[in-house]
Design a protein around this motif. Sequence first.
Motif, mmCIF file in Angstrom:
data_model
loop_
_atom_site.group_PDB
_atom_site.id
_atom_site.type_symbol
_atom_site.label_atom_id
_atom_site.label_comp_id
_atom_site.label_asym_id
_atom_site.label_seq_id
_atom_site.Cartn_x
_atom_site.Cartn_y
_atom_site.Cartn_z
ATOM 1 N N ARG A 1 0.857 -1.195 0.000
ATOM 2 C CA ARG A 1 0.000 0.000 0.000
ATOM 3 C C ARG A 1 0.891 1.242 0.000
ATOM 4 O O ARG A 1 2.044 1.201 0.425
ATOM 5 C CB ARG A 1 -0.866 0.024 1.271
ATOM 6 N N ASP A 2 0.337 2.375 -0.435
ATOM 7 C CA ASP A 2 1.100 3.617 -0.474
ATOM 8 C C ASP A 2 1.649 3.997 0.902
ATOM 9 O O ASP A 2 2.796 4.422 1.023
ATOM 10 C CB ASP A 2 0.256 4.766 -1.026
ATOM 11 N N SER A 3 0.838 3.833 1.946
ATOM 12 C CA SER A 3 1.292 4.195 3.292
ATOM 13 C C SER A 3 2.475 3.329 3.715
ATOM 14 O O SER A 3 3.429 3.807 4.335
ATOM 15 C CB SER A 3 0.151 4.070 4.297
ATOM 16 N N ARG A 4 2.425 2.065 3.356
ATOM 17 C CA ARG A 4 3.542 1.167 3.712
ATOM 18 C C ARG A 4 4.775 1.478 2.873
ATOM 19 O O ARG A 4 5.899 1.409 3.354
ATOM 20 C CB ARG A 4 3.106 -0.279 3.527
ATOM 21 N N ARG A 5 4.584 1.834 1.619
ATOM 22 C CA ARG A 5 5.716 2.244 0.775
ATOM 23 C C ARG A 5 6.425 3.440 1.387
ATOM 24 O O ARG A 5 7.648 3.489 1.450
ATOM 25 C CB ARG A 5 5.231 2.603 -0.626
ATOM 26 N N ARG A 6 5.629 4.421 1.829
ATOM 27 C CA ARG A 6 6.225 5.605 2.464
ATOM 28 C C ARG A 6 7.009 5.227 3.713
ATOM 29 O O ARG A 6 8.083 5.750 3.965
ATOM 30 C CB ARG A 6 5.149 6.643 2.776
ATOM 31 N N GLU A 7 6.450 4.312 4.491
ATOM 32 C CA GLU A 7 7.127 3.863 5.707
ATOM 33 C C GLU A 7 8.464 3.195 5.371
ATOM 34 O O GLU A 7 9.502 3.497 5.976
ATOM 35 C CB GLU A 7 6.231 2.883 6.460
ATOM 36 N N ILE A 8 8.459 2.299 4.404
ATOM 37 C CA ILE A 8 9.680 1.597 3.993
ATOM 38 C C ILE A 8 10.703 2.582 3.440
ATOM 39 O O ILE A 8 11.883 2.560 3.813
ATOM 40 C CB ILE A 8 9.352 0.493 2.964
#
Length: 85
Positions: free
Chosen positions: A50-57
Motif C-alpha cells: 500500500r502507499d502508506s507502507r511504501r512511504r514507511e519503507i
Amino acid sequence: MHVFVDESERHGTYLLCAAIYEPADLPKARTILRGFAKPGQRRVHMVKERDSRRREILGVIATSRARGRIYLCDGPAVAAREACL
C-alpha cells in the motif's frame, strides 16, 4: 558495495531505483528490511505494498546509510532497461 533495485515502466518511460550500501552497513540494512516482510514473504516488493507502507519503507531507507540513484529512460522496456543498467 551492494545494490538493491526496484524497477517500473509507465507510459513508455522506464524507471530504475537503486539503494546502494557499503558492505559494513549491509547486515543492519538486511535486518531492517527483512522486518518489513510479512509472514510467508521472502522479501519486500514495492508493487505489492500500500502507499502508506511504501512511504514507511522508503522513510526507513532514507534515514539509513544508503545512497540512492534513480535512472530514467524512454523507449521499449528491454532497451531502456539495458541502457539504465
